[in-house]
Design a protein around this motif. Structure first.
Motif, PDB file in Angstrom:
ATOM      1  N   GLN A 127     -35.988 -13.456 172.488  1.00  0.00           N
ATOM      2  CA  GLN A 127     -37.722 -12.890 172.221  1.00  0.00           C
ATOM      3  C   GLN A 127     -38.224 -12.998 173.738  1.00  0.00           C
ATOM      4  N   ARG A 128     -38.974 -11.741 173.771  1.00  0.00           N
ATOM      5  CA  ARG A 128     -39.880 -11.250 174.116  1.00  0.00           C
ATOM      6  C   ARG A 128     -40.753 -13.398 174.553  1.00  0.00           C
ATOM      7  N   PRO A 129     -41.216 -13.199 176.276  1.00  0.00           N
ATOM      8  CA  PRO A 129     -41.940 -14.442 175.926  1.00  0.00           C
ATOM      9  C   PRO A 129     -43.528 -13.907 176.152  1.00  0.00           C
ATOM     10  N   VAL A 130     -44.405 -14.922 175.323  1.00  0.00           N
ATOM     11  CA  VAL A 130     -45.848 -14.392 175.030  1.00  0.00           C
ATOM     12  C   VAL A 130     -46.872 -14.697 176.807  1.00  0.00           C
ATOM     13  N   PRO A 131     -46.922 -13.115 176.913  1.00  0.00           N
ATOM     14  CA  PRO A 131     -47.457 -13.161 178.480  1.00  0.00           C
ATOM     15  C   PRO A 131     -48.355 -14.085 178.768  1.00  0.00           C
ATOM     16  N   ALA A 132     -48.560 -14.175 180.353  1.00  0.00           N
ATOM     17  CA  ALA A 132     -49.421 -15.572 180.533  1.00  0.00           C
ATOM     18  C   ALA A 132     -50.652 -15.807 180.332  1.00  0.00           C
TER      19      ALA A 132
END
Length: 59
Positions: free
Chosen positions: A23-28
């Motif tokens: 899964q893609r990480p949450v943007p900073a």
């Protein structure tokens, strides 16, 4: 000859873990991170007056 036996529950958990890792990480810029004043850490580690010496109150 080698034989491998896999528990179906373990195999399912491993597959779910691999899927979650893809899964893609949450943007900073969308993360909320608590930022404490540095004085908090100075007090915890006894760098300034009033610091804790026994570790009490340390989360």
């Amino acid at each position: 000859m080698s034989l491998s036996i896999t528990d179906p529950t373990h195999a399912a958990a491993a597959a779910a873990g691999r899927a979650a890792a893809r899964q893609r990480p949450v943007p900073a810029d969308q993360l909320e991170v608590e930022q404490r004043p540095l004085e908090t850490y100075d007090r915890i580690f006894g760098v300034i007056d009033g610091g804790l010496t026994t570790g009490e109150g340390v989360a």
